[in-house]
Design a protein around this motif. Structure first.
Motif, PDB file in Angstrom:
ATOM      1  N   SER A  17       5.319  -0.727  11.939  1.00 20.10           N
ATOM      2  CA  SER A  17       4.382   0.268  12.455  1.00 20.10           C
ATOM      3  C   SER A  17       4.067   1.348  11.428  1.00 20.10           C
ATOM      4  O   SER A  17       3.397   2.323  11.742  1.00 20.10           O
ATOM      5  CB  SER A  17       4.957   0.927  13.719  1.00 20.10           C
ATOM      6  OG  SER A  17       6.212   1.550  13.428  1.00 20.10           O
ATOM      7  N   GLY A  18       4.554   1.142  10.196  1.00 18.20           N
ATOM      8  CA  GLY A  18       4.390   2.173   9.188  1.00 18.20           C
ATOM      9  C   GLY A  18       3.149   2.006   8.338  1.00 18.20           C
ATOM     10  O   GLY A  18       2.318   1.121   8.574  1.00 18.20           O
ATOM     11  N   PRO A  19       2.985   2.862   7.314  1.00 18.92           N
ATOM     12  CA  PRO A  19       1.837   2.780   6.413  1.00 18.92           C
ATOM     13  C   PRO A  19       1.794   1.443   5.677  1.00 18.92           C
ATOM     14  O   PRO A  19       2.805   0.750   5.536  1.00 18.92           O
ATOM     15  CB  PRO A  19       2.074   3.938   5.435  1.00 18.92           C
ATOM     16  CG  PRO A  19       2.955   4.891   6.175  1.00 18.92           C
ATOM     17  CD  PRO A  19       3.848   4.026   7.017  1.00 18.92           C
ATOM     18  N   THR A  20       0.610   1.108   5.187  1.00 16.56           N
ATOM     19  CA  THR A  20       0.407  -0.185   4.528  1.00 16.56           C
ATOM     20  C   THR A  20       0.340  -0.060   3.010  1.00 16.56           C
ATOM     21  O   THR A  20       0.015  -1.034   2.329  1.00 16.56           O
ATOM     22  CB  THR A  20      -0.883  -0.842   5.035  1.00 16.56           C
ATOM     23  OG1 THR A  20      -1.980   0.052   4.841  1.00 16.56           O
ATOM     24  CG2 THR A  20      -0.763  -1.187   6.505  1.00 16.56           C
ATOM     25  N   ARG A  21       0.630   1.085   2.482  1.00 13.82           N
ATOM     26  CA  ARG A  21       0.610   1.256   1.026  1.00 13.82           C
ATOM     27  C   ARG A  21       1.562   0.256   0.384  1.00 13.82           C
ATOM     28  O   ARG A  21       2.734   0.145   0.764  1.00 13.82           O
ATOM     29  CB  ARG A  21       1.032   2.680   0.680  1.00 13.82           C
ATOM     30  CG  ARG A  21       0.690   3.095  -0.737  1.00 13.82           C
ATOM     31  CD  ARG A  21       0.707   4.614  -0.824  1.00 13.82           C
ATOM     32  NE  ARG A  21       0.208   5.087  -2.091  1.00 13.82           N
ATOM     33  CZ  ARG A  21       0.997   5.570  -3.054  1.00 13.82           C
ATOM     34  NH1 ARG A  21       2.296   5.630  -2.868  1.00 13.82           N
ATOM     35  NH2 ARG A  21       0.473   5.994  -4.185  1.00 13.82           N
ATOM     36  N   ASP A  22       1.057  -0.492  -0.594  1.00 16.48           N
ATOM     37  CA  ASP A  22       1.822  -1.490  -1.353  1.00 16.48           C
ATOM     38  C   ASP A  22       2.190  -2.723  -0.542  1.00 16.48           C
ATOM     39  O   ASP A  22       2.981  -3.549  -0.996  1.00 16.48           O
ATOM     40  CB  ASP A  22       3.089  -0.873  -1.967  1.00 16.48           C
ATOM     41  CG  ASP A  22       2.771   0.232  -2.964  1.00 16.48           C
ATOM     42  OD1 ASP A  22       1.716   0.136  -3.622  1.00 16.48           O
ATOM     43  OD2 ASP A  22       3.555   1.186  -3.072  1.00 16.48           O
ATOM     44  N   VAL A  23       1.647  -2.890   0.655  1.00 10.54           N
ATOM     45  CA  VAL A  23       1.849  -4.114   1.427  1.00 10.54           C
ATOM     46  C   VAL A  23       0.996  -5.232   0.817  1.00 10.54           C
ATOM     47  O   VAL A  23      -0.141  -5.016   0.433  1.00 10.54           O
ATOM     48  CB  VAL A  23       1.464  -3.898   2.911  1.00 10.54           C
ATOM     49  CG1 VAL A  23       1.219  -5.218   3.620  1.00 10.54           C
ATOM     50  CG2 VAL A  23       2.549  -3.118   3.628  1.00 10.54           C
ATOM     51  N   ALA A  24       1.558  -6.426   0.710  1.00 11.56           N
ATOM     52  CA  ALA A  24       0.840  -7.624   0.249  1.00 11.56           C
ATOM     53  C   ALA A  24       0.030  -7.343  -1.013  1.00 11.56           C
ATOM     54  O   ALA A  24      -1.210  -7.372  -1.006  1.00 11.56           O
ATOM     55  CB  ALA A  24      -0.053  -8.171   1.359  1.00 11.56           C
ATOM     56  N   PHE A 109     -16.513  -2.438  11.937  1.00 17.45           N
ATOM     57  CA  PHE A 109     -16.895  -2.321  10.535  1.00 17.45           C
ATOM     58  C   PHE A 109     -15.619  -2.159   9.715  1.00 17.45           C
ATOM     59  O   PHE A 109     -14.779  -1.305  10.021  1.00 17.45           O
ATOM     60  CB  PHE A 109     -17.770  -1.091  10.304  1.00 17.45           C
ATOM     61  CG  PHE A 109     -19.117  -1.136  10.965  1.00 17.45           C
ATOM     62  CD1 PHE A 109     -20.256  -1.442  10.230  1.00 17.45           C
ATOM     63  CD2 PHE A 109     -19.258  -0.850  12.320  1.00 17.45           C
ATOM     64  CE1 PHE A 109     -21.509  -1.465  10.838  1.00 17.45           C
ATOM     65  CE2 PHE A 109     -20.506  -0.867  12.935  1.00 17.45           C
ATOM     66  CZ  PHE A 109     -21.632  -1.189  12.185  1.00 17.45           C
ATOM     67  N   ALA A 110     -15.486  -2.952   8.658  1.00 16.60           N
ATOM     68  CA  ALA A 110     -14.356  -2.822   7.736  1.00 16.60           C
ATOM     69  C   ALA A 110     -14.902  -2.480   6.358  1.00 16.60           C
ATOM     70  O   ALA A 110     -15.862  -3.117   5.891  1.00 16.60           O
ATOM     71  CB  ALA A 110     -13.553  -4.121   7.681  1.00 16.60           C
ATOM     72  N   PHE A 111     -14.323  -1.479   5.728  1.00 20.86           N
ATOM     73  CA  PHE A 111     -14.794  -1.097   4.402  1.00 20.86           C
ATOM     74  C   PHE A 111     -13.617  -0.728   3.508  1.00 20.86           C
ATOM     75  O   PHE A 111     -12.531  -0.414   3.964  1.00 20.86           O
ATOM     76  CB  PHE A 111     -15.831   0.032   4.467  1.00 20.86           C
ATOM     77  CG  PHE A 111     -15.498   1.151   5.408  1.00 20.86           C
ATOM     78  CD1 PHE A 111     -14.865   2.276   4.962  1.00 20.86           C
ATOM     79  CD2 PHE A 111     -15.851   1.066   6.757  1.00 20.86           C
ATOM     80  CE1 PHE A 111     -14.566   3.317   5.831  1.00 20.86           C
ATOM     81  CE2 PHE A 111     -15.574   2.101   7.634  1.00 20.86           C
ATOM     82  CZ  PHE A 111     -14.928   3.228   7.165  1.00 20.86           C
ATOM     83  N   GLY A 112     -13.871  -0.812   2.203  1.00 15.32           N
ATOM     84  CA  GLY A 112     -12.808  -0.733   1.208  1.00 15.32           C
ATOM     85  C   GLY A 112     -11.961   0.519   1.277  1.00 15.32           C
ATOM     86  O   GLY A 112     -12.426   1.586   1.685  1.00 15.32           O
ATOM     87  N   CYS A 113     -10.723   0.390   0.829  1.00 15.01           N
ATOM     88  CA  CYS A 113      -9.701   1.432   0.956  1.00 15.01           C
ATOM     89  C   CYS A 113      -9.153   1.819  -0.420  1.00 15.01           C
ATOM     90  O   CYS A 113      -8.994   0.970  -1.303  1.00 15.01           O
ATOM     91  CB  CYS A 113      -8.580   0.914   1.854  1.00 15.01           C
ATOM     92  SG  CYS A 113      -7.079   1.914   1.853  1.00 15.01           S
ATOM     93  N   SER A 114      -8.815   3.097  -0.570  1.00 10.08           N
ATOM     94  CA  SER A 114      -8.317   3.577  -1.857  1.00 10.08           C
ATOM     95  C   SER A 114      -6.917   3.048  -2.183  1.00 10.08           C
ATOM     96  O   SER A 114      -6.501   3.091  -3.338  1.00 10.08           O
ATOM     97  CB  SER A 114      -8.328   5.107  -1.905  1.00 10.08           C
ATOM     98  OG  SER A 114      -7.528   5.656  -0.879  1.00 10.08           O
ATOM     99  N   PHE A 115      -6.161   2.563  -1.185  1.00  2.64           N
ATOM    100  CA  PHE A 115      -4.888   1.924  -1.517  1.00  2.64           C
ATOM    101  C   PHE A 115      -5.132   0.753  -2.464  1.00  2.64           C
ATOM    102  O   PHE A 115      -4.381   0.538  -3.418  1.00  2.64           O
ATOM    103  CB  PHE A 115      -4.183   1.416  -0.254  1.00  2.64           C
ATOM    104  CG  PHE A 115      -3.465   2.482   0.531  1.00  2.64           C
ATOM    105  CD1 PHE A 115      -3.400   3.789   0.094  1.00  2.64           C
ATOM    106  CD2 PHE A 115      -2.836   2.169   1.730  1.00  2.64           C
ATOM    107  CE1 PHE A 115      -2.735   4.771   0.814  1.00  2.64           C
ATOM    108  CE2 PHE A 115      -2.160   3.127   2.458  1.00  2.64           C
ATOM    109  CZ  PHE A 115      -2.111   4.434   2.010  1.00  2.64           C
ATOM    110  N   SER A 116      -6.179  -0.017  -2.197  1.00  6.92           N
ATOM    111  CA  SER A 116      -6.507  -1.141  -3.074  1.00  6.92           C
ATOM    112  C   SER A 116      -7.053  -0.651  -4.405  1.00  6.92           C
ATOM    113  O   SER A 116      -6.813  -1.269  -5.449  1.00  6.92           O
ATOM    114  CB  SER A 116      -7.517  -2.064  -2.393  1.00  6.92           C
ATOM    115  OG  SER A 116      -6.934  -2.719  -1.281  1.00  6.92           O
TER     116      SER A 116
END
Length: 259
Positions: A17-24, A109-116
């Motif tokens: 349930s946590g943040p997705t930073r650095d996931v996959a 709508f899905a749009f790009g994220c700064s994590f990537s």
């Protein structure tokens, strides 16, 4: 977690349930906005008018919780660790799934994220030293306005990452190659030019930190569309919770634009 399938199973089971930073690593992460079909055309027009803010990667058919262009197995009702709910443009809580909220009228709508974008910067040799200090970036409301469309309008929200001047120049060059991940920064240097006080973020991952020899670098942020909901006031809207993104099957390398 490095395995995408294992991550998705954990999210759907409620054990992640946590943040997705650095996931996959290597997979593109997306911001999400879901709203009734009645509002979809105006919101899509607002996205088109503000491509650095909301670079749309996929749009669903009404009532369809899938985004097959981003992943054959994606189910928007379950595949984000946390969602924000808005009623008439106002925050109305956080939920872990959309089983009770999803209906045949909703468009996503899905749009790009700064994590990537951060991952792209690392891959191209930009040293994100702030991460080693325990800082993961911060977001700020600026004095700049986005281009309105229909009922949608919002002040620009930016994400800030501090970089050495030489690294900042490289970051501008690299991020231009990824327009679907917000593209080049909107500003480098003095935050007052944006009307920003660095010690007053809307949100931050860790303590805000700008070291000697670094300059703050600001990119358009996917939180901006959440503020546009306040102006348009759709009866229902659903977004990702900040830092809790949709992790897609799309590989980062697929989004590179040659310069």
């Amino acid at each position: 977690m490095r395995d995408l399938a294992a991550y998705r199973r954990a999210v759907r089971a409620g054990t992640w349930s946590g943040p997705t930073r650095d996931v996959a690593p290597g997979r593109v992460q997306c911001n999400l906005i879901v709203l009734p079909e009645l509002w979809a055309e105006e919101f899509g027009a607002w996205c088109a008018a503000n491509p650095a803010v909301a670079p749309v990667l996929a749009r669903s058919r009404p009532g369809d919780p899938r985004l097959p262009s981003l992943g054959a197995e994606i189910d928007l009702r379950h595949d984000l660790p946390a969602y924000r709910v808005f009623r008439d443009g106002r925050p109305a809580g956080v939920v872990s799934h959309l089983d009770e909220l999803w209906n045949v009228d909703l468009v996503a709508f899905a749009f790009g994220c700064s994590f990537s974008l951060e991952e792209a910067l690392r891959r191209h040799g930009v040293d994100l030293a702030y991460e080693r200090r325990g800082f993961g970036g911060a977001i700020y409301r600026t004095e700049r306005e986005t281009v309105p469309a229909g009922g949608f309008a919002a002040p620009l929200v930016v994400s800030m990452r501090p970089l050495p001047r030489a690294a900042a120049d490289r970051a501008v060059e690299v991020s231009r190659r990824y327009p679907q991940l917000h593209g080049a920064p909107v500003h480098v240097g003095d935050p007052s030019a944006l009307g920003v006080e660095l010690d007053e973020p809307l949100d931050a991952i860790g303590e805000v930190s700008v070291a000697d020899g670094e300059v703050p670098v600001f990119w358009a942020c996917g939180v901006t569309p959440q503020l546009s909901l306040e102006a348009a006031r759709p009866s229902l809207a659903i977004t990702h919770l900040s830092a809790h993104m949709l992790v897609t099957d799309v590989r980062l390398d697929e989004l590179t634009v040659a310069q």
